[in-house]
Motif scaffolding. Structure first.
Motif, PDB file in Angstrom:
ATOM      1  N   ALA A   1      49.853  55.243 -15.989  1.00 21.28           N
ATOM      2  CA  ALA A   1      49.126  55.108 -17.090  1.00 21.28           C
ATOM      3  C   ALA A   1      48.131  56.363 -16.958  1.00 21.28           C
ATOM      4  O   ALA A   1      47.638  56.557 -15.977  1.00 21.28           O
ATOM      5  N   ALA A   2      47.809  57.414 -18.219  1.00 24.75           N
ATOM      6  CA  ALA A   2      46.990  58.351 -18.059  1.00 24.75           C
ATOM      7  C   ALA A   2      45.477  57.844 -17.804  1.00 24.75           C
ATOM      8  O   ALA A   2      44.646  57.960 -18.956  1.00 24.75           O
ATOM      9  N   LYS A   3      45.042  57.403 -16.693  1.00 23.63           N
ATOM     10  CA  LYS A   3      43.767  56.993 -16.535  1.00 23.63           C
ATOM     11  C   LYS A   3      42.793  58.182 -16.425  1.00 23.63           C
ATOM     12  O   LYS A   3      43.041  58.871 -15.337  1.00 23.63           O
ATOM     13  N   PRO A   4      41.521  58.316 -16.775  1.00 22.85           N
ATOM     14  CA  PRO A   4      40.619  59.332 -16.763  1.00 22.85           C
ATOM     15  C   PRO A   4      40.278  59.529 -15.351  1.00 22.85           C
ATOM     16  O   PRO A   4      39.889  58.474 -14.694  1.00 22.85           O
ATOM     17  N   GLY A   5      40.347  60.794 -14.791  1.00 20.98           N
ATOM     18  CA  GLY A   5      40.269  61.018 -13.293  1.00 20.98           C
ATOM     19  C   GLY A   5      40.993  60.386 -12.261  1.00 20.98           C
ATOM     20  O   GLY A   5      40.793  60.554 -10.956  1.00 20.98           O
ATOM     21  N   ASN A   6      42.155  60.149 -12.553  1.00 21.49           N
ATOM     22  CA  ASN A   6      43.293  59.660 -11.427  1.00 21.49           C
ATOM     23  C   ASN A   6      44.327  60.190 -11.636  1.00 21.49           C
ATOM     24  O   ASN A   6      44.720  60.813 -12.824  1.00 21.49           O
TER      25      ASN A   6
ATOM     26  N   ASP B   1      45.857  66.679  -2.737  1.00 17.86           N
ATOM     27  CA  ASP B   1      46.460  65.963  -1.467  1.00 17.86           C
ATOM     28  C   ASP B   1      47.413  64.877  -1.998  1.00 17.86           C
ATOM     29  O   ASP B   1      47.591  64.282  -1.168  1.00 17.86           O
ATOM     30  N   ALA B   2      47.662  64.594  -3.323  1.00 16.12           N
ATOM     31  CA  ALA B   2      48.523  63.502  -3.479  1.00 16.12           C
ATOM     32  C   ALA B   2      49.119  63.959  -4.992  1.00 16.12           C
ATOM     33  O   ALA B   2      48.186  64.064  -5.880  1.00 16.12           O
TER      34      ALA B   2
ATOM     35  N   GLY C   1      38.513  58.015   1.613  1.00 12.75           N
ATOM     36  CA  GLY C   1      37.452  59.005   1.133  1.00 12.75           C
ATOM     37  C   GLY C   1      36.092  58.043   1.229  1.00 12.75           C
ATOM     38  O   GLY C   1      36.020  57.267   0.918  1.00 12.75           O
ATOM     39  N   GLY C   2      34.945  58.775   1.497  1.00 12.71           N
ATOM     40  CA  GLY C   2      33.741  58.160   1.228  1.00 12.71           C
ATOM     41  C   GLY C   2      33.555  57.118   2.084  1.00 12.71           C
ATOM     42  O   GLY C   2      32.553  56.184   1.814  1.00 12.71           O
ATOM     43  N   LEU C   3      34.158  56.855   3.333  1.00 18.58           N
ATOM     44  CA  LEU C   3      34.058  55.537   3.981  1.00 18.58           C
ATOM     45  C   LEU C   3      32.283  55.160   4.757  1.00 18.58           C
ATOM     46  O   LEU C   3      31.981  54.265   4.596  1.00 18.58           O
ATOM     47  N   GLY C   4      32.134  56.536   5.411  1.00 19.57           N
ATOM     48  CA  GLY C   4      30.769  56.177   6.045  1.00 19.57           C
ATOM     49  C   GLY C   4      30.650  55.224   7.134  1.00 19.57           C
ATOM     50  O   GLY C   4      31.725  55.015   7.639  1.00 19.57           O
TER      51      GLY C   4
ATOM     52  N   ASP D   1      37.970  68.315  -4.872  1.00 13.18           N
ATOM     53  CA  ASP D   1      37.580  67.434  -3.913  1.00 13.18           C
ATOM     54  C   ASP D   1      37.842  65.950  -4.364  1.00 13.18           C
ATOM     55  O   ASP D   1      37.896  65.070  -3.562  1.00 13.18           O
ATOM     56  N   ASN D   2      38.110  65.680  -5.704  1.00 11.92           N
ATOM     57  CA  ASN D   2      38.547  64.311  -6.248  1.00 11.92           C
ATOM     58  C   ASN D   2      36.984  63.421  -6.215  1.00 11.92           C
ATOM     59  O   ASN D   2      37.184  62.153  -5.849  1.00 11.92           O
ATOM     60  N   ALA D   3      35.705  64.048  -6.029  1.00 11.10           N
ATOM     61  CA  ALA D   3      34.776  63.056  -5.719  1.00 11.10           C
ATOM     62  C   ALA D   3      34.336  62.237  -6.752  1.00 11.10           C
ATOM     63  O   ALA D   3      33.804  61.159  -6.421  1.00 11.10           O
TER      64      ALA D   3
END
Length: 310
Positions: free
Chosen positions: A20-25, A34-35, A146-149, A271-273
């Motif tokens: 599905a063409a989900k915005p941002g994915n 990277d994917a 990503g963003g694990l911290g 960066d897919n942030a």
């Protein structure tokens, strides 16, 4: 519904979500640095064997096996959140089908009742152990999300000393997947599945229904992956944008679809942030749960959605 059918339902849910063409994915023709889309297809195929065995082993080993299988086919994290959500759903479904009085609906579809699946989730999560947490920590380290911290307590880089559900509860305020463990999948069952059921009952295609569910999840629960990477203010801004698109019809209107394209452009960067990845994971969980309760058949299967305003 056999264990193999539960695994097939999981794979199907992943394919529907990724396509599905989900915005941002990632979706067909829309890749990340990277994917690529085909990596998500490979990941959907890879997790099948692990989920087919979900009834034979605890959640932790299922998650670890699925993530290890994915790592052989994808160069980066494509499905950690999905696997974390699917493992308890798969185990609950397999356990429910072994109790025909409580879980079976007696229909030709072999679907599981909504009540049995939801009750099963509560039992499965309550039964998690420290060993489950250890295996899940290992899976997270393999996937490198990503963003694990870092966390002051029960950090995934350390050895856990509490059960998996307790560890997830400690992260519930900053991670949507962890919050599902802490709340017995409240967002999946109370927001995701009803929205998907209503969209399909209204005649929307699987792709359109998936996008509408995704937007509704973003609008209802600001995406925690965006919040971790860019801050809560940005996550709330994206949530307001999703709500505004739903208010003008979303996938159901030409104007709404135009605004979807604009939102997609806003959410894409090298960066897919700004990727609403947590909402995508919740969308996949809603698809899996909906299929398990008969949603792949005509209508909504066993599930009768409440009235939820968009």
């Amino acid at each position: 519904m056999s264990p193999d059918s539960v695994a097939t339902a999981a794979q199907l849910a992943c394919l529907l979500e990724a396509s599905a063409a989900k915005p941002g994915n990632v979706s067909p023709g829309r890749h990340f640095r990277d994917a690529r889309f085909e990596h998500f297809l490979a990941s959907a195929a890879a997790i099948g064997p692990a989920l087919a065995l979900a009834g034979e082993r605890p959640i932790g080993p299922t998650v670890l096996a699925a993530v290890q299988a994915t790592a052989r086919w994808a160069p980066s994290n494509t499905n950690l959140g999905i696997v974390l959500l699917f493992a308890p759903l798969a185990r609950a479904a397999i356990e429910a089908m072994r109790e025909p009085v409580a879980g079976g609906d007696g229909s030709a579809s072999g679907s599981i009742t909504h009540g049995a699946l939801r009750a099963g989730i509560e039992r499965v999560l309550a039964a998690t152990t420290v060993a489950d947490a250890r295996d899940v920590y290992a899976a997270i380290r393999i996937a490198r999300p990503g963003g694990l911290g870092r966390s002051a307590s029960q950090d995934v880089r350390d050895e856990p000393t509490v059960t998996l559900q307790v560890a997830m509860a400690l992260a519930a305020d900053r991670d949507a997947v962890a919050r599902e463990y802490a709340t017995h999948f409240t967002t999946t069952f109370d927001v995701g599945v009803p929205t998907l059921s209503r969209a399909r009952s209204d005649g929307l295609s699987w792709e359109s229904a998936t996008i509408e569910t995704y937007l509704t999840l973003i609008a209802t629960v600001p995406d925690t992956l965006i919040a971790r990477k860019l801050g809560m203010a940005e996550a709330e801004s994206v949530a307001r944008a999703a709500a505004a698109i739903l208010a003008i019809g979303g996938v159901r209107t030409q104007t709404g679809r135009a605004h979807l394209d604009a939102l997609d452009g806003r959410l894409r960067d090298p960066d897919n942030a700004a990727n609403p990845g947590a909402s995508a994971d919740l969308t996949a969980a809603a698809l899996f749960a909906f299929i398990l309760v008969g949603g792949w058949q005509e209508g909504a299967g066993d599930y009768q959605p409440p009235t939820v305003a968009l």
